[in-house]
Design an enzyme around this catalytic site. Structure first.
Site, short mmCIF file in Angstrom:
data_model
loop_
_atom_site.label_atom_id
_atom_site.label_comp_id
_atom_site.label_asym_id
_atom_site.label_seq_id
_atom_site.Cartn_x
_atom_site.Cartn_y
_atom_site.Cartn_z
N ASN A 109 5.61 -0.48 -3.05
CA ASN A 109 6.73 -1.26 -2.54
C ASN A 109 6.49 -2.76 -2.43
O ASN A 109 7.26 -3.47 -1.79
CB ASN A 109 7.15 -0.69 -1.17
CG ASN A 109 7.92 0.61 -1.36
OD1 ASN A 109 8.55 0.83 -2.40
ND2 ASN A 109 7.85 1.48 -0.36
N ASN A 132 8.61 5.92 0.44
CA ASN A 132 9.33 5.55 1.66
C ASN A 132 10.80 5.21 1.48
O ASN A 132 11.31 4.29 2.12
CB ASN A 132 8.57 4.42 2.38
CG ASN A 132 7.42 5.01 3.18
OD1 ASN A 132 7.58 6.07 3.80
ND2 ASN A 132 6.27 4.38 3.12
N SER A 241 -3.33 5.33 1.87
CA SER A 241 -1.93 4.93 1.97
C SER A 241 -1.09 5.90 1.13
O SER A 241 -1.61 6.64 0.30
CB SER A 241 -1.75 3.51 1.43
OG SER A 241 -1.86 3.52 0.02
N THR A 242 0.22 5.85 1.34
CA THR A 242 1.12 6.69 0.56
C THR A 242 0.89 6.46 -0.94
O THR A 242 0.85 7.40 -1.73
CB THR A 242 2.58 6.37 0.89
OG1 THR A 242 2.77 6.53 2.30
CG2 THR A 242 3.53 7.29 0.16
N GLY A 243 0.71 5.19 -1.30
CA GLY A 243 0.54 4.85 -2.72
C GLY A 243 -0.71 5.51 -3.30
O GLY A 243 -0.68 6.02 -4.43
N TRP A 263 0.41 -4.37 -4.83
CA TRP A 263 -0.12 -5.73 -4.71
C TRP A 263 -0.18 -6.09 -3.23
O TRP A 263 0.73 -6.73 -2.69
CB TRP A 263 0.76 -6.74 -5.48
CG TRP A 263 0.13 -8.10 -5.56
CD1 TRP A 263 0.39 -9.17 -4.75
CD2 TRP A 263 -0.89 -8.53 -6.47
NE1 TRP A 263 -0.40 -10.23 -5.09
CE2 TRP A 263 -1.19 -9.87 -6.15
CE3 TRP A 263 -1.58 -7.91 -7.51
CZ2 TRP A 263 -2.16 -10.61 -6.84
CZ3 TRP A 263 -2.54 -8.66 -8.20
CH2 TRP A 263 -2.80 -9.98 -7.87
N HIS A 293 -4.57 1.30 7.13
CA HIS A 293 -4.99 1.43 5.74
C HIS A 293 -5.92 0.31 5.32
O HIS A 293 -6.00 -0.72 5.96
CB HIS A 293 -3.78 1.37 4.81
CG HIS A 293 -2.76 2.41 5.11
ND1 HIS A 293 -3.06 3.73 5.20
CD2 HIS A 293 -1.44 2.29 5.37
CE1 HIS A 293 -1.96 4.40 5.49
NE2 HIS A 293 -0.96 3.55 5.60
N1 CTP Z 1 1.80 -1.23 -1.56
C1 CTP Z 1 0.99 -2.22 -2.10
N2 CTP Z 1 1.20 -3.53 -1.75
C2 CTP Z 1 2.15 -3.87 -0.88
C3 CTP Z 1 2.98 -2.88 -0.31
C4 CTP Z 1 2.77 -1.56 -0.67
O1 CTP Z 1 0.10 -1.93 -2.88
N3 CTP Z 1 2.33 -5.17 -0.58
C5 CTP Z 1 1.62 0.17 -1.99
C6 CTP Z 1 0.71 0.95 -1.06
O2 CTP Z 1 -0.04 1.86 -1.83
C7 CTP Z 1 1.69 1.68 -0.16
C8 CTP Z 1 2.85 1.97 -1.11
O3 CTP Z 1 2.88 0.82 -1.97
O4 CTP Z 1 1.19 2.88 0.40
C9 CTP Z 1 4.17 2.16 -0.42
O5 CTP Z 1 4.42 1.04 0.40
P1 CTP Z 1 4.93 1.19 1.88
O6 CTP Z 1 6.20 1.93 1.91
O7 CTP Z 1 4.88 -0.14 2.52
O8 CTP Z 1 3.81 2.07 2.55
P2 CTP Z 1 3.34 1.82 4.05
O9 CTP Z 1 4.44 2.24 4.96
O10 CTP Z 1 2.86 0.45 4.26
O11 CTP Z 1 2.10 2.69 4.11
P3 CTP Z 1 2.05 4.20 4.46
O12 CTP Z 1 3.37 4.82 4.17
O13 CTP Z 1 1.02 4.69 3.53
O14 CTP Z 1 1.67 4.21 5.90
#
Ligand code: CTP
Length: 319
Positions: A109, A132, A241-243, A263, A293
């Site tokens: 995201n 998400n 992380s989700t990613g 990123w 994370h």
């Molecule tokens: N991501 C990334 N760089 C960002 C934002 C997100 O690399 N600036 C990747 C991460 O792998 C993240 C995934 O995109 O897990 C999904 O983003 P997000 O919905 O923001 O996940 P979070 O809520 O931050 O993390 P999680 O759901 O894992 O708690």
């Protein structure tokens, strides 16, 4: 033995970079990228020693009956009751059973997607995984719209849908889910306490509106198994992380994995600010060890895999 191993010095240097907030080592080596199919197979085999994504992607109906009490995965002292609604939405069999794809996109995201023009390329993959419940329609040129599998942390209800306080929030949510048709909606409902009422509201809305979306709820062992895999490969990530979870799962189903929107840095390679999310104003929280994370470490790991042809990481514009 050809196993994936990442040297400690690489990981340390990524931490240093993280502290400086820099990302300049990551040259955008997309040109000349080639898939390394034997490495892809090796990784799939080695992930399989820890988890079978086909099974661990979701618990199934026969694992529980309504009224069962389970312990949260990351909060073992707290418990959750399997409600009737939740039970009725558990899949009979894994929604990923026997599904195999030549190419997959996993879309993170990050704001790095804005102005990327990657929408068409993302949608051209056989299977598209998103995180998400990120909005797509308004950003279609950059992120595409195809969503075969989409995750939803329970906190999304609060963050993006006003905790369903108003009818309009509920309508917006139902509309978003109806756009998914019969894609997989993956809800980590058993991770930590706090989101149970959100999950119940979501379940109730899906049932009431007879939405076609195929709900999945990750197994109780998934996160430990994923962590175990990365730990064994010397990547010390407490809470993937989700990613990273999605990439790890995708290794089971996809021959060629393309990552977009990963990123976790506040600036791009030219020093231009990058939003944390492409679609909202959430700020960066993951630079200290206090955050759940270690995305920059995850990124570094994925970058190494990109360089070795195990996956393709796109962090620039799509042509
Ligand atoms: N991501 C990334 N760089 C960002 C934002 C997100 O690399 N600036 C990747 C991460 O792998 C993240 C995934 O995109 O897990 C999904 O983003 P997000 O919905 O923001 O996940 P979070 O809520 O931050 O993390 P999680 O759901 O894992 O708690």
């Amino acid at each position: 033995d050809g196993e994936l191993s990442l040297s400690r010095s690489m990981i340390n240097s990524s931490d240093k970079l993280t502290r400086k907030g820099g990302s300049s080592v990551f040259h955008h080596a997309v040109e000349g990228w080639k898939i390394n199919s034997s490495l892809v197979l090796e990784i799939r085999k080695s992930v399989l020693q820890f988890l079978d994504a086909e099974r661990d992607v979701s618990v199934v109906k026969s694992s529980f009956k309504p009224g069962d009490v389970i312990h949260y995965v990351l909060d073992r002292r707290r418990t959750l009751n399997i409600s009737r609604d939740l039970h009725s939405l558990l899949p009979e069999v894994s929604p990923m059973k026997n599904r195999r794809f030549k190419t997959c996109a996993v879309v993170g995201n990050s704001g790095i997607l804005l102005d990327s023009g990657c929408g068409k390329e993302i949608d051209s993959h056989d299977f598209v995984i998103r995180c998400n419940l990120a909005p797509v329609v308004e950003f279609a040129v950059d992120v595409g719209t195809k969503s075969d599998f989409i995750t939803m942390n329970p906190s999304v209800v609060q963050r993006a849908f006003g905790s369903f306080r108003n009818e309009s929030d509920r309508e917006k949510f139902v509309h978003r889910l109806s756009m998914l048709n019969d894609s997989v909606l993956w809800i980590p409902a058993f991770m930590v306490k706090g989101g149970e009422k959100h999950v119940e509201w979501v379940n109730a809305l899906i049932l009431k509106n007879k939405l076609k979306v195929r709900t999945a709820y990750p197994s109780l062992r998934l996160i430990h198994a994923v962590r175990g895999y990365w730990l064994t490969n010397k990547v010390h990530i407490k809470r993937p992380s989700t990613g990273l979870l999605m990439y790890t799962l995708a290794t089971r189903f996809c021959d060629e994995i393309h990552l977009y929107g990963y990123w976790p840095f506040p600036k791009d390679l030219h020093g231009k600010p990058v939003k944390y999310h492409y679609y909202d104003d959430l700020k960066y929280r993951y630079f200290s060890n206090a955050g759940p994370h270690r995305m920059p470490l995850e990124f570094k790991t994925l970058y190494v895999l990109h360089s070795r042809g195990a996956l393709k990481l796109t962090t620039g514009k799509c042509l």
